[in-house]
Design a protein around this motif. Structure first.
Motif, mmCIF file in Angstrom:
data_model
loop_
_atom_site.group_PDB
_atom_site.id
_atom_site.type_symbol
_atom_site.label_atom_id
_atom_site.label_comp_id
_atom_site.label_asym_id
_atom_site.label_seq_id
_atom_site.Cartn_x
_atom_site.Cartn_y
_atom_site.Cartn_z
ATOM 1 N N SER A 10 1.105 -1.101 0.173
ATOM 2 C CA SER A 10 -0.159 -0.007 0.120
ATOM 3 C C SER A 10 1.046 1.536 -0.043
ATOM 4 C CB SER A 10 -1.176 0.234 1.186
ATOM 5 O OG SER A 10 -1.007 1.341 1.935
ATOM 6 N N PRO A 11 1.002 2.313 -0.960
ATOM 7 C CA PRO A 11 1.350 2.901 -0.787
ATOM 8 C C PRO A 11 1.388 4.549 0.755
ATOM 9 C CG PRO A 11 -0.160 3.236 -2.413
ATOM 10 C CD PRO A 11 -0.433 2.373 -1.883
ATOM 11 N N ALA A 12 0.219 3.861 1.264
ATOM 12 C CA ALA A 12 0.443 4.534 2.669
ATOM 13 C C ALA A 12 0.599 3.874 3.093
ATOM 14 C CB ALA A 12 -1.691 4.802 3.533
ATOM 15 N N VAL A 13 1.665 2.369 3.412
ATOM 16 C CA VAL A 13 2.176 1.551 4.790
ATOM 17 C C VAL A 13 3.386 1.765 4.994
ATOM 18 C CG1 VAL A 13 2.081 -0.620 5.736
ATOM 19 C CG2 VAL A 13 -0.070 0.405 4.404
ATOM 20 N N ASP A 14 4.185 2.137 6.213
ATOM 21 C CA ASP A 14 5.329 2.183 5.555
ATOM 22 C C ASP A 14 5.802 0.327 7.270
ATOM 23 O OD1 ASP A 14 5.187 2.329 8.383
ATOM 24 O OD2 ASP A 14 5.945 4.784 8.545
ATOM 25 N N ALA A 15 6.774 0.060 7.163
ATOM 26 C CA ALA A 15 7.067 -1.143 7.461
ATOM 27 C C ALA A 15 6.983 -0.596 9.012
ATOM 28 C CB ALA A 15 9.227 -0.831 7.362
ATOM 29 N N ALA A 16 6.728 0.045 9.538
ATOM 30 C CA ALA A 16 6.614 0.320 11.447
ATOM 31 C C ALA A 16 4.797 -0.713 10.944
ATOM 32 C CB ALA A 16 6.829 1.134 12.160
ATOM 33 N N LEU A 17 4.294 0.392 10.916
ATOM 34 C CA LEU A 17 2.539 0.539 10.143
ATOM 35 C C LEU A 17 2.339 -1.150 10.012
ATOM 36 C CD1 LEU A 17 0.388 1.012 10.546
ATOM 37 C CD2 LEU A 17 -0.585 2.531 8.520
ATOM 38 N N ARG A 18 3.121 -1.822 8.765
ATOM 39 C CA ARG A 18 2.504 -3.166 8.442
ATOM 40 C C ARG A 18 3.484 -4.133 10.003
ATOM 41 N NH1 ARG A 18 6.823 -3.171 4.503
ATOM 42 N NH2 ARG A 18 4.902 -2.572 3.294
ATOM 43 N N ALA A 19 4.233 -3.990 10.218
ATOM 44 C CA ALA A 19 4.541 -4.591 11.551
ATOM 45 C C ALA A 19 3.468 -4.855 12.247
ATOM 46 C CB ALA A 19 5.510 -4.564 11.613
ATOM 47 N N ARG A 20 2.679 -3.224 12.770
ATOM 48 C CA ARG A 20 1.170 -3.298 13.211
ATOM 49 C C ARG A 20 0.349 -3.887 13.477
ATOM 50 N NH1 ARG A 20 -0.595 1.579 14.891
ATOM 51 N NH2 ARG A 20 0.301 2.742 13.183
ATOM 52 N N MET A 21 0.129 -4.068 12.418
ATOM 53 C CA MET A 21 -1.338 -4.248 11.257
ATOM 54 C C MET A 21 -1.526 -5.747 11.188
ATOM 55 S SD MET A 21 -2.513 -1.554 8.398
ATOM 56 C CE MET A 21 -4.025 -2.186 8.466
ATOM 57 N N ASP A 43 10.130 -13.157 9.318
ATOM 58 C CA ASP A 43 11.658 -12.446 9.164
ATOM 59 C C ASP A 43 12.172 -12.977 8.086
ATOM 60 O OD1 ASP A 43 12.778 -15.090 10.396
ATOM 61 O OD2 ASP A 43 13.537 -13.965 12.033
ATOM 62 N N ALA A 44 11.153 -13.625 7.441
ATOM 63 C CA ALA A 44 12.272 -14.386 6.297
ATOM 64 C C ALA A 44 11.686 -14.332 4.586
ATOM 65 C CB ALA A 44 12.207 -16.011 6.087
ATOM 66 N N ILE A 45 9.698 -13.452 5.052
ATOM 67 C CA ILE A 45 9.464 -12.793 4.044
ATOM 68 C C ILE A 45 9.904 -10.857 3.538
ATOM 69 C CG2 ILE A 45 6.585 -11.902 2.970
ATOM 70 C CD1 ILE A 45 7.622 -15.240 4.097
ATOM 71 N N ARG A 46 10.152 -11.072 1.917
ATOM 72 C CA ARG A 46 10.729 -9.820 1.472
ATOM 73 C C ARG A 46 9.508 -9.253 0.698
ATOM 74 N NH1 ARG A 46 13.525 -10.571 5.268
ATOM 75 N NH2 ARG A 46 15.274 -10.889 5.546
ATOM 76 N N PHE A 47 10.091 -8.185 0.518
ATOM 77 C CA PHE A 47 8.891 -7.514 -0.533
ATOM 78 C C PHE A 47 9.587 -6.196 -1.336
ATOM 79 C CE2 PHE A 47 6.941 -7.598 3.731
ATOM 80 C CZ PHE A 47 5.651 -8.272 4.108
ATOM 81 N N GLU A 48 9.684 -7.053 -2.337
ATOM 82 C CA GLU A 48 10.954 -6.884 -3.732
ATOM 83 C C GLU A 48 9.151 -6.486 -4.631
ATOM 84 O OE1 GLU A 48 13.007 -8.954 -5.043
ATOM 85 O OE2 GLU A 48 14.253 -10.107 -3.418
ATOM 86 N N GLY A 49 9.697 -4.708 -5.194
ATOM 87 C CA GLY A 49 9.167 -4.136 -5.696
ATOM 88 C C GLY A 49 7.400 -3.976 -5.602
ATOM 89 N N HIS A 50 6.516 -3.254 -6.849
ATOM 90 C CA HIS A 50 5.412 -3.597 -6.717
ATOM 91 C C HIS A 50 4.314 -3.438 -7.521
ATOM 92 C CE1 HIS A 50 2.877 0.032 -4.362
ATOM 93 N NE2 HIS A 50 1.610 -0.268 -5.667
ATOM 94 N N ALA A 51 2.929 -4.410 -7.320
ATOM 95 C CA ALA A 51 2.488 -4.709 -8.148
ATOM 96 C C ALA A 51 0.665 -4.331 -8.054
ATOM 97 C CB ALA A 51 2.356 -6.259 -7.833
ATOM 98 N N ILE A 52 0.392 -4.200 -9.125
ATOM 99 C CA ILE A 52 -1.628 -3.447 -9.598
ATOM 100 C C ILE A 52 -1.745 -4.535 -10.082
ATOM 101 C CG2 ILE A 52 -2.692 -1.303 -10.326
ATOM 102 C CD1 ILE A 52 -0.381 0.237 -9.279
ATOM 103 N N GLU A 53 -2.972 -5.066 -9.792
ATOM 104 C CA GLU A 53 -4.446 -5.531 -10.043
ATOM 105 C C GLU A 53 -5.821 -5.159 -10.756
ATOM 106 O OE1 GLU A 53 -5.354 -9.690 -9.002
ATOM 107 O OE2 GLU A 53 -6.813 -8.461 -8.337
ATOM 108 N N VAL A 54 -5.848 -5.019 -12.109
ATOM 109 C CA VAL A 54 -7.250 -4.647 -12.135
ATOM 110 C C VAL A 54 -8.272 -5.206 -12.722
ATOM 111 C CG1 VAL A 54 -6.683 -2.358 -13.049
ATOM 112 C CG2 VAL A 54 -6.522 -4.545 -14.632
ATOM 113 N N ARG A 55 -9.493 -6.293 -11.953
ATOM 114 C CA ARG A 55 -10.317 -7.494 -12.597
ATOM 115 C C ARG A 55 -11.271 -6.405 -13.533
ATOM 116 N NH1 ARG A 55 -13.354 -8.540 -6.459
ATOM 117 N NH2 ARG A 55 -11.644 -8.383 -5.404
ATOM 118 N N LEU A 56 -10.430 -7.254 -14.660
ATOM 119 C CA LEU A 56 -12.065 -6.604 -16.297
ATOM 120 C C LEU A 56 -13.215 -7.830 -16.313
ATOM 121 C CD1 LEU A 56 -11.238 -5.307 -19.117
ATOM 122 C CD2 LEU A 56 -10.621 -8.731 -19.594
ATOM 123 N N CYS A 57 -13.640 -7.091 -15.986
ATOM 124 C CA CYS A 57 -15.537 -7.107 -15.911
ATOM 125 C C CYS A 57 -16.567 -7.527 -17.566
ATOM 126 C CB CYS A 57 -16.233 -6.413 -14.625
ATOM 127 S SG CYS A 57 -15.542 -6.543 -13.215
#
Length: 661
Positions: free
Chosen positions: A246-257, A328-342
């Protein structure tokens, strides 16, 4: 651990294809089930075995627990994966699978039942210390109690079906005076969609994002999270675009959520893949909404940024394998976006579209993934959800992923039922979305213009006229056995051919002249446009205008020509070549079905006086309800349908005699 070898996929469409491929990657064989309407669907051909489980209506096929278990037994399947939708979060189904001696790929029935009831789930989360939205989740359910609690909470309020999701049985109330009607409406929709009219009330959180956390849990007490997905771009509480992170979530907030999501999973002894959904406020406060006890539609974006195959781990966990992933082995690399084609008409209140897929070409390219269950010639019925495919793009940065996804949409070719492709592209290109600073009100605030059909540019209409003329000439030459070099040859001076192009919304008068060498002059809006067609093969159409060579796609089917060019896809018909309308065509006061579907209820009776805008009946199609209203003031002359009827598009439903005064 259990030795599992064969998976029955209790679903259809793109998720069935995804699960069959996931099983194959682990060396499992697969069994597809299908209704009579899906006999030619891709998931049926892809599986190792397939079983027809009944007629097209979902209640008689995909929702029939007995038929699904019978199919599993007949094929010797060890395990059953429900996908999402249908029976994916049905505790009775999970229990029946286990009672039949099979493995249900998902959590225990008790966990499904608890999280499927929003009222009980919220109470359990409060006990577990997970932050929750203030509201009412009590057992007393009569209207007086709910109205009193609504006044206590204060507006704006969300009225939610306790048993459901997907935006059904959900109403936002801005005025207390509207609360009673919202409760009645939500009850009715909830009872129809989920078999329960139980409701909860929550304070509507304004300006929040919809952020969910993916969790994985095994049978041995190990629970981890795989970060967040931002699902804030929604329409009527249904997700349209999803991304990770999420563009609104940093590492600290990710850990809390993430910690809150893990606590929620532990509180119900969860196992398998699940998603805990939160509302995230701008100041970083977040509140539990619900837990989805299944694989999510948007799971690919998590897979793309973590490298974790969620379907594979669902199957491995179901077999009893310990989760060999440390937090602690989970790594986040890059960014991904999905759209639903309806398959839906955005300009007609997102009305589901049905019909035949005449041509489908998914996009490809760096970082592009497409999950779909489409094929040329596939008939899209009104019995199931309108989502046809998911397009996902990844990149080292969010902007690269966004631009790749825009390009993928541009390269998506879908001729047949109307889709939301152009609407999705306009969302991704919007500067607010590009900036990443948006919330769940984004579509309502920023995309109003995109909900109206854009007038096709003159160049698009000119190209349509030229393509239509060219394809007619090619068809004529082929039928007469003429050499291609004779295309456009004439024994007299060139003249102008009149055309009236109908794009479904408006008609455009054109005049066209061709010099016989692929060069066209087309008059649109009293202005002449010159263009040339240089080559065509299958649907591809190479053309040039003003010194620029371009590429488009065009397909002629009957009287209709589909044209995808310059980022716009439209279907045109030449009115001058259209057969005359039948004498019994619907006119004022004649109410016809706008799509195939089922009559959920009929409010009007013969002899009743109605005014334009009054509700006459409710039509259900593709899991959505559509109110059919009177188009004139008058008296109901006759009603030709009743609740429960299955009706076809353009079928006469009701006749009103218009007032003469």
């Amino acid at each position: 651990m259990r030795a599992l070898n064969k998976l029955l996929v209790a679903n259809r469409g793109e998720i069935a294809v995804r699960l069959i491929r996931g099983a194959r990657a682990l060396g499992w064989s697969s069994v597809a089930v299908y209704s009579e309407a899906d006999a030619d669907a891709p998931h049926v051909a892809l599986a190792d075995e397939a079983v027809c489980i009944g007629p097209a209506p979902a209640a008689e096929s995909y929702l029939s627990i007995a038929r699904l278990i019978e199919a599993a037994r007949a094929t010797g399947a060890d395990a059953v994966h429900p996908g999402y939708g249908f029976l994916a979060e049905n505790a009775a189904f999970a229990r029946a699978i286990e009672d039949a001696g099979l493995v249900f790929v998902g959590p225990a029935p008790d966990a499904i039942a608890l999280m499927g009831a929003k009222r009980a789930a919220k109470q359990r989360m409060i006990e577990a210390g997970v932050p929750c939205v203030p509201g009412y989740e009590g057992a007393a359910q009569d209207d007086d109690v709910l109205c009193a609690e609504g006044e206590r909470i204060g507006v704006p309020i969300m009225v939610k079906a306790s048993a459901g999701g997907g935006g059904r049985g959900m109403r936002r109330v801005e005025r207390i005076a509207d609360l009673a009607s919202a409760i009645a409406s939500a009850r009715s929709e909830a009872a129809s969609a989920f078999g329960s009219d139980e409701l909860i009330l929550e304070k509507a959180v304004t300006g929040a994002r919809h952020v969910e956390i993916q969790v994985l849990a095994d049978h041995h007490g190990h629970v981890i999270h795989l970060g967040e997905r931002d699902c804030s771009v929604q329409r009527r509480h249904q997700k349209v675009v999803e991304e990770a992170p999420s563009p609104a979530v940093d590492a600290a907030l990710r850990a809390r959520m993430g910690a809150a999501a893990v606590a929620a999973a532990r509180a119900i002894d969860y196992r398998g893949a699940g998603t805990v959904e939160f509302l995230l406020e701008p100041d970083g406060a977040f509140y539990f909404m619900e837990m989805n006890t299944r694989l999510q539609v948007e799971h690919p974006v998590t897979e793309m940024v973590t490298g974790v195959d969620l379907v594979a781990w669902q199957l491995r966990i179901a077999a009893g394998e310990p989760l060999a992933l440390a937090q602690d082995a989970i790594r986040f690399e890059g960014h991904a976006i999905e759209v639903r084609l309806c398959l839906e008409d955005v300009t007609q209140d997102f009305m589901p579209a049905t019909g035949t897929i005449h041509r489908w070409r998914p996009p490809a390219g760096p970082g592009v993934r497409v999950d779909h269950g489409l094929a040329d010639g596939l008939v899209v019925s009104p019995h199931y959800d309108s989502m046809a495919a998911k397009l996902i793009a990844t990149g080292a940065t969010r902007d690269i992923a966004r631009r790749r996804l825009i390009g993928a949409l541009d390269d998506t070719l879908l001729f047949g039922p109307t889709s939301n492709r152009d609407f999705l592209r306009r969302i991704l290109a919007h500067p607010v979305f590009a900036g990443g600073d948006f919330d769940i009100g984004f579509v309502e605030r920023h995309m109003a213009d995109a909900l109206e059909r854009e007038r096709p540019p003159a160049l698009h209409r000119a190209l349509a006229a030229a393509a239509m003329h060219h394809q007619e000439a090619v068809a004529l030459a082929d039928s007469a056995g003429l050499d291609a070099s004779l295309l456009g040859w004439r024994s007299a001076y060139a003249d102008e051919a009149p055309m009236i192009l109908d794009d479904g919304e408006t008609r455009h008068a054109c005049r066209l002249a061709c010099d016989g060498a692929g060069r066209y002059r087309v008059c649109v809006n009293q202005a002449w446009i010159e263009l040339g067609l240089t080559a065509s093969a299958d649907t591809r159409l190479d053309w040039h205008h003003a010194g620029v060579h371009r590429r488009a796609h065009a397909l002629r089917h009957g009287a209709c020509l589909w044209l995808a060019a310059e980022g716009v896809t439209l279907a045109y018909e030449d009115v001058l070549r259209r057969p005359p309308a039948s004498a019994d065509a619907a006119g004022d006061g004649r109410t016809v079905a706008r799509m195939d579907g089922r009559i959920q209820r009929v409010d009007a009776v013969a002899g009743q006086s109605v005014r334009a805008g009054d509700t006459l009946l409710v039509l259900e199609a593709m899991k959505m309800e559509f109110v059919v209203a009177a188009d004139v003031d008058g008296t109901v002359e006759a009603v030709h349908c009743r609740a429960g009827d299955q009706v076809a598009a353009r079928q006469l439903l009701l006749v009103i005699t218009p007032d003469t005064a």
